[in-house]
Design a protein around this motif. Structure first.
Motif, PDB file in Angstrom:
ATOM      1  N   ASP A 243      -2.968  10.930 -13.666  1.00 14.49           N
ATOM      2  CA  ASP A 243      -3.866  10.871 -12.488  1.00 14.49           C
ATOM      3  C   ASP A 243      -3.809  12.181 -11.712  1.00 14.49           C
ATOM      4  O   ASP A 243      -4.815  12.759 -11.339  1.00 14.49           O
ATOM      5  CB  ASP A 243      -3.357   9.783 -11.520  1.00 14.49           C
ATOM      6  CG  ASP A 243      -4.138   8.500 -11.635  1.00 14.49           C
ATOM      7  OD1 ASP A 243      -4.937   8.377 -12.574  1.00 14.49           O
ATOM      8  OD2 ASP A 243      -3.917   7.621 -10.779  1.00 14.49           O
TER       9      ASP A 243
ATOM     10  N   MET B   9     -11.826   6.272  -8.746  1.00 13.04           N
ATOM     11  CA  MET B   9     -11.833   4.859  -8.351  1.00 13.04           C
ATOM     12  C   MET B   9     -13.210   4.241  -8.613  1.00 13.04           C
ATOM     13  O   MET B   9     -13.320   3.110  -9.101  1.00 13.04           O
ATOM     14  CB  MET B   9     -11.451   4.744  -6.885  1.00 13.04           C
ATOM     15  CG  MET B   9     -11.002   3.361  -6.500  1.00 13.04           C
ATOM     16  SD  MET B   9     -10.307   3.361  -4.855  1.00 13.04           S
ATOM     17  CE  MET B   9      -8.609   3.744  -5.204  1.00 13.04           C
TER      18      MET B   9
ATOM     19  N   ALA C 289     -13.432   3.682 -12.266  1.00 10.37           N
ATOM     20  CA  ALA C 289     -12.623   2.536 -12.701  1.00 10.37           C
ATOM     21  C   ALA C 289     -13.363   1.233 -12.405  1.00 10.37           C
ATOM     22  O   ALA C 289     -13.542   0.385 -13.284  1.00 10.37           O
ATOM     23  CB  ALA C 289     -11.272   2.564 -12.004  1.00 10.37           C
TER      24      ALA C 289
ATOM     25  N   GLY D  52      -3.168  -1.329  -2.102  1.00 10.13           N
ATOM     26  CA  GLY D  52      -3.095  -0.022  -2.759  1.00 10.13           C
ATOM     27  C   GLY D  52      -4.401   0.350  -3.433  1.00 10.13           C
ATOM     28  O   GLY D  52      -5.470  -0.169  -3.092  1.00 10.13           O
TER      29      GLY D  52
ATOM     30  N   ASN E 166      -5.184  -0.298  -6.477  1.00  7.97           N
ATOM     31  CA  ASN E 166      -5.684  -1.420  -7.273  1.00  7.97           C
ATOM     32  C   ASN E 166      -6.690  -2.210  -6.427  1.00  7.97           C
ATOM     33  O   ASN E 166      -7.764  -2.591  -6.910  1.00  7.97           O
ATOM     34  CB  ASN E 166      -4.500  -2.295  -7.703  1.00  7.97           C
ATOM     35  CG  ASN E 166      -4.841  -3.263  -8.825  1.00  7.97           C
ATOM     36  OD1 ASN E 166      -4.986  -4.450  -8.602  1.00  7.97           O
ATOM     37  ND2 ASN E 166      -4.974  -2.751 -10.050  1.00  7.97           N
TER      38      ASN E 166
ATOM     39  N   GLU F 107      -8.335   6.608  -0.587  1.00 10.65           N
ATOM     40  CA  GLU F 107      -9.533   6.301  -1.379  1.00 10.65           C
ATOM     41  C   GLU F 107      -9.937   4.837  -1.259  1.00 10.65           C
ATOM     42  O   GLU F 107     -11.121   4.515  -1.285  1.00 10.65           O
ATOM     43  CB  GLU F 107      -9.282   6.620  -2.849  1.00 10.65           C
ATOM     44  CG  GLU F 107      -9.354   8.088  -3.176  1.00 10.65           C
ATOM     45  CD  GLU F 107      -7.992   8.714  -3.436  1.00 10.65           C
ATOM     46  OE1 GLU F 107      -7.085   8.006  -3.913  1.00 10.65           O
ATOM     47  OE2 GLU F 107      -7.842   9.914  -3.145  1.00 10.65           O
TER      48      GLU F 107
ATOM     49  N   SER G 269       6.697  -2.373  -6.504  1.00 11.81           N
ATOM     50  CA  SER G 269       8.132  -2.072  -6.571  1.00 11.81           C
ATOM     51  C   SER G 269       8.899  -3.274  -6.035  1.00 11.81           C
ATOM     52  O   SER G 269       8.523  -3.860  -5.022  1.00 11.81           O
ATOM     53  CB  SER G 269       8.457  -0.803  -5.789  1.00 11.81           C
ATOM     54  OG  SER G 269       8.252  -1.022  -4.434  1.00 11.81           O
ATOM     55  N   GLY G 270       9.906  -3.656  -6.745  1.00 12.29           N
ATOM     56  CA  GLY G 270      10.719  -4.803  -6.354  1.00 12.29           C
ATOM     57  C   GLY G 270       9.970  -6.113  -6.571  1.00 12.29           C
ATOM     58  O   GLY G 270       8.898  -6.140  -7.183  1.00 12.29           O
TER      59      GLY G 270
ATOM     60  N   LEU H 254       1.678 -12.332  -1.027  1.00 15.19           N
ATOM     61  CA  LEU H 254       1.170 -12.186  -2.398  1.00 15.19           C
ATOM     62  C   LEU H 254       1.836 -13.158  -3.375  1.00 15.19           C
ATOM     63  O   LEU H 254       1.199 -13.684  -4.285  1.00 15.19           O
ATOM     64  CB  LEU H 254       1.361 -10.745  -2.885  1.00 15.19           C
ATOM     65  CG  LEU H 254       0.422  -9.723  -2.247  1.00 15.19           C
ATOM     66  CD1 LEU H 254       0.652  -8.340  -2.815  1.00 15.19           C
ATOM     67  CD2 LEU H 254      -1.023 -10.129  -2.488  1.00 15.19           C
TER      68      LEU H 254
ATOM     69  N   ASP I 285      -6.537  -3.620 -14.261  1.00 18.01           N
ATOM     70  CA  ASP I 285      -5.487  -2.739 -14.765  1.00 18.01           C
ATOM     71  C   ASP I 285      -4.279  -3.485 -15.326  1.00 18.01           C
ATOM     72  O   ASP I 285      -3.867  -3.243 -16.454  1.00 18.01           O
ATOM     73  CB  ASP I 285      -5.047  -1.729 -13.688  1.00 18.01           C
ATOM     74  CG  ASP I 285      -4.279  -0.557 -14.295  1.00 18.01           C
ATOM     75  OD1 ASP I 285      -4.479  -0.291 -15.496  1.00 18.01           O
ATOM     76  OD2 ASP I 285      -3.518   0.093 -13.571  1.00 18.01           O
TER      77      ASP I 285
HETATM   78  N1  LIG Z   1      -6.528   7.912  -8.787  1.00 19.75           N
HETATM   79  C1  LIG Z   1      -6.862   6.689  -8.446  1.00 19.75           C
HETATM   80  O1  LIG Z   1      -7.218   6.431  -7.335  1.00 19.75           O
HETATM   81  C2  LIG Z   1      -6.791   5.648  -9.438  1.00 19.75           C
HETATM   82  C3  LIG Z   1      -6.220   4.415  -9.131  1.00 19.75           C
HETATM   83  N2  LIG Z   1      -6.175   3.417 -10.002  1.00 19.75           N
HETATM   84  C4  LIG Z   1      -5.682   2.079  -9.621  1.00 19.75           C
HETATM   85  O2  LIG Z   1      -4.612   2.224  -8.743  1.00 19.75           O
HETATM   86  C5  LIG Z   1      -3.543   1.406  -9.113  1.00 19.75           C
HETATM   87  C6  LIG Z   1      -2.289   2.015  -8.614  1.00 19.75           C
HETATM   88  O3  LIG Z   1      -2.440   2.188  -7.249  1.00 19.75           O
HETATM   89  P1  LIG Z   1      -1.252   2.281  -6.209  1.00 19.75           P
HETATM   90  O4  LIG Z   1      -0.343   3.356  -6.613  1.00 19.75           O
HETATM   91  O5  LIG Z   1      -1.844   2.378  -4.877  1.00 19.75           O
HETATM   92  O6  LIG Z   1      -0.477   0.942  -6.397  1.00 19.75           O
HETATM   93  P2  LIG Z   1      -0.908  -0.584  -6.244  1.00 19.75           P
HETATM   94  O7  LIG Z   1      -2.330  -0.740  -5.983  1.00 19.75           O
HETATM   95  O8  LIG Z   1      -0.322  -1.261  -7.410  1.00 19.75           O
HETATM   96  O9  LIG Z   1      -0.103  -1.143  -5.019  1.00 19.75           O
HETATM   97  C7  LIG Z   1       0.636  -0.497  -4.111  1.00 19.75           C
HETATM   98  C8  LIG Z   1       0.566  -1.380  -2.894  1.00 19.75           C
HETATM   99  O10 LIG Z   1       1.216  -2.610  -3.117  1.00 19.75           O
HETATM  100  C9  LIG Z   1       2.252  -2.802  -2.172  1.00 19.75           C
HETATM  101  N3  LIG Z   1       3.405  -3.322  -2.899  1.00 19.75           N
HETATM  102  C10 LIG Z   1       4.216  -2.639  -3.736  1.00 19.75           C
HETATM  103  N4  LIG Z   1       5.163  -3.455  -4.221  1.00 19.75           N
HETATM  104  C11 LIG Z   1       4.946  -4.661  -3.679  1.00 19.75           C
HETATM  105  C12 LIG Z   1       5.622  -5.909  -3.777  1.00 19.75           C
HETATM  106  N5  LIG Z   1       6.701  -6.064  -4.544  1.00 19.75           N
HETATM  107  N6  LIG Z   1       5.135  -6.964  -3.078  1.00 19.75           N
HETATM  108  C13 LIG Z   1       4.061  -6.830  -2.311  1.00 19.75           C
HETATM  109  N7  LIG Z   1       3.386  -5.673  -2.153  1.00 19.75           N
HETATM  110  C14 LIG Z   1       3.827  -4.605  -2.836  1.00 19.75           C
HETATM  111  C15 LIG Z   1       2.518  -1.457  -1.564  1.00 19.75           C
HETATM  112  O11 LIG Z   1       2.914  -1.621  -0.252  1.00 19.75           O
HETATM  113  C16 LIG Z   1       1.184  -0.759  -1.681  1.00 19.75           C
HETATM  114  O12 LIG Z   1       0.373  -1.099  -0.605  1.00 19.75           O
HETATM  115  C17 LIG Z   1      -3.666   1.250 -10.590  1.00 19.75           C
HETATM  116  O13 LIG Z   1      -3.025   0.106 -11.061  1.00 19.75           O
HETATM  117  C18 LIG Z   1      -5.163   1.239 -10.772  1.00 19.75           C
HETATM  118  O14 LIG Z   1      -5.658  -0.074 -10.607  1.00 19.75           O
HETATM  119  C19 LIG Z   1      -6.928   3.549 -11.163  1.00 19.75           C
HETATM  120  O15 LIG Z   1      -8.145   3.098 -10.808  1.00 19.75           O
HETATM  121  C20 LIG Z   1      -6.943   4.958 -11.702  1.00 19.75           C
HETATM  122  C21 LIG Z   1      -7.389   5.931 -10.727  1.00 19.75           C
END
Ligand SMILES: NC(=O)C1=CN([C@@H]2O[C@H](COP(=O)(O)OP(=O)(O)OC[C@H]3O[C@@H](n4cnc5c(N)ncnc54)[C@H](O)[C@@H]3O)[C@@H](O)[C@H]2O)[C@@H](O)CC1
Ligand SMILES: Nc1ncnc2c1ncn2[C@@H]1O[C@H](COP(=O)(O)OP(=O)(O)O)[C@@H](O)[C@H]1O
Ligand SMILES: [K+]
Length: 502
Positions: free
Chosen positions: A13, A28, A31, A56, A58, A90, A134-135, A141, A159
């Protein structure tokens, strides 16, 4: 198709954004739109769609999916499971677009609200958690995941099913059990773990235009039909039987004569030029009638099993040893000596693996390739690591072992992992539970022996063999067999239909 860890995915990424100059918002958008394109064949306009959005990226994908469906005339509802201030970057941009286009955001209040929405929905889009988890999953959720798993609605994960780890090594998780998962750009490692793969349901990889990069962590590739078609040697019109290799299979004992017969037949059905069965006298008569195309090498037996003796292997290109040999100590000594002396590629399976367990140091000194084909139980015996731990870290355990002992390792299972001595890994994508039966491994050894004698890189030869073996089982259960009645001998017969399509 490269298989990635979460860390590697973030690296790709980052490269796409920094080196490729592609804006994260565009990725995004790509995706979300690509996922909708993949969803269209399984949804229709009469259905109500609920998009569950997390905090996040996702969740950001979820906003794009919702907007794309809304503008296309679908009935879409968005529930945001985190407070507004948690939506950033984003994802916040795409949330704003969703609002600009007339969408409404229902912010989570309590689980009864979610239960109500879930009961009204025909389709749930799970964009709660991606690879950034993480964790352990936190509230609310955790409860929402439980509710999603209770309702009838068709569940489509974005994803990765929310709550599932992307990497190997996690044993405790609560995750969405998806009907479909549309994986962004690269399959994550967990897709190939026994504990995680069922959560994905049917899956497809959607391309979003990420940078192509060679990862420093070495290659880990899902081996598909197009790879087999690209690498499998073509039989020349002018070839003769010697061109395709002369193989020797050593195995069998008075109580297990059938396994070597299956290996011989599978090798011949997979294109080997000449195959010889090395087995004890009392076994010949019973197997020769099952495989008349092979020639035989009589070996000395004692108490129904092979005993120590010299064997001239100079005329063979490769050897497979171990199937149905039994665990007798003299047979073990014979195997160890042969493996030490032979200067040809050698594949060791089944009882043969037990025999060489304490001789791995001498195996690592071999100049010619050594191929070990354990199932997880045999891998546990070879390494002293429990089956549970092996299944939790199959990629890491395989890599360490192949590197340390200078072997090609074929760790068998629903997703067989093939590792070369440098740690490169190919993962098989064919096969089904019909193969979980006695004899499947013997057939695989025969197919692999045929493959390694034909010109192709060793790791690709092994991956091609695993693919062909699994594909035969897949074609059979999609036509006239079931996962219940499928036999190892059917898999040999089915090889014809695989080769006809490659
Ligand atoms: N560059 C981009 O913007 C892209 C993003 N992508 C998407 O982004 C995702 C990854 O995004 P992120 O890095 O933001 O991660 P996530 O969207 O997986 O989530 C992170 C979020 O979840 C919360 N979280 C983490 N662990 C938790 C737990 N154990 N319990 C409850 N909440 C929790 C965090 O506080 C944070 O807000 C990919 O899986 C994919 O779907 C893709 O679309 C590829 C491109
Ligand atoms: N559930 C499954 N899904 C796909 N392939 C499977 C499954 N179970 C087993 N296999 C495959 O079947 C073969 C079984 O080999 P092995 O365990 O050595 O069997 P045996 O010792 O009975 O001959 C391997 O190729 C393995 O990958
Ligand atoms: K998800």
């Amino acid at each position: 198709m490269q298989i990635v860890t979460a860390k590697e995915m973030y690296e790709i990424d980052r490269l796409t954004i920094e080196k490729g100059g592609v804006d994260g918002k565009l990725l995004m958008e790509n995706a979300g739109r690509s996922i909708v394109n993949h969803m269209l064949p399984i949804i229709d306009r009469t259905k109500s769609i609920l998009v569950l959005v997390g905090g996040g990226n996702n969740g950001g994908d979820g906003f794009v999916i919702a907007r794309t469906l809304l503008t296309d005339g679908y009935d879409v509802l968005v529930v945001q499971l985190v407070p507004d201030y948690k939506i950033k970057g984003e994802a916040a941009y795409h949330k704003q677009l969703w609002l600009n286009f007339g969408g409404i955001v229902h912010v989570f209040q309590d689980t009864s609200m979610i239960r109500r929405y879930l009961l009204d929905a025909d389709i749930v889009v799970d964009a709660m958690l991606g690879i950034g988890i993480s964790g352990e999953v936190r509230q609310p959720l955790k409860d929402v995941i439980g509710l999603v798993n209770q309702v009838e609605a068709l569940t489509i994960s974005v994803d990765i099913p929310s709550g599932l780890p992307a990497d190997e090594g996690e044993s405790h998780f609560e995750a969405v059990v998806a009907d479909y998962t549309f994986i962004v750009e690269h399959p994550k490692m967990s897709l190939f773990l026994e504990s995680c793969s069922p959560f994905y349901g049917k899956w497809e990889v959607v391309k979003i235009g990420l940078f192509h990069s060679n990862l420093s962590s070495g290659s880990r590739i899902a081996w598909r039909e197009r790879d087999v078609k690209r690498t499998l040697p073509k039989r020349s019109r002018n070839s003769h039987k010697g061109t395709h290799g002369r193989g020797l299979v050593i195995g069998g004992s008075s109580t297990m004569p059938g396994s070597i017969a299956m290996t011989l037949k599978a090798a011949l059905r997979s294109g080997a030029g000449l195959i010889t069965g090395g087995t004890i006298n009392e076994v010949f008569s019973s197997i020769a009638s099952h495989c008349v195309e092979a020639t035989y090498l009589p070996l000395l037996g004692k108490a129904g099993a092979m005993t120590t003796q010299p064997v001239d292997v100079s005329m063979y290109n490769a050897i497979a040893i171990g199937m149905g040999m039994g665990r007798n100590e003299e047979t073990a000594a014979f195997t160890r000596q042969l493996v030490k002396d032979v200067t040809k590629p050698i594949l060791i399976d089944a009882d043969g693996l037990h025999h060489i367990k304490d001789d791995l140091a001498s195996i690592s000194q071999r100049k010619q390739p050594t191929i070990l084909t354990p199932h997880p139980g045999e891998m546990a015996m070879l390494t002293g690591i429990s089956v549970r731990e092996i299944l939790l870290h199959p990629f890491e355990v395989s890599k360490q072992f192949a590197y340390e002992h200078n072997v090609y390792l074929v760790l068998k299972g629903p997703h067989t992992i093939i590792t070369d001595p440098n740690g490169n890994q190919l993962v098989n994508t064919t096969g089904n539970q019909g193969l979980a039966k006695g004899g499947s491994g013997d057939v695989l050894s025969g197919v692999l022996l045929a493959m390694i004698m034909q010109e192709q890189s060793m790791i690709e030869a092994l991956a091609n063999g695993c693919f062909i073996h699994g594909k035969s089982a897949d074609l059979l259960i999609s036509s006239h067999r079931s996962t219940e009645d499928l036999l190892a001998t059917d898999v040999i017969d089915g090889l014809a239909s695989v080769f006809r399509t490659l």
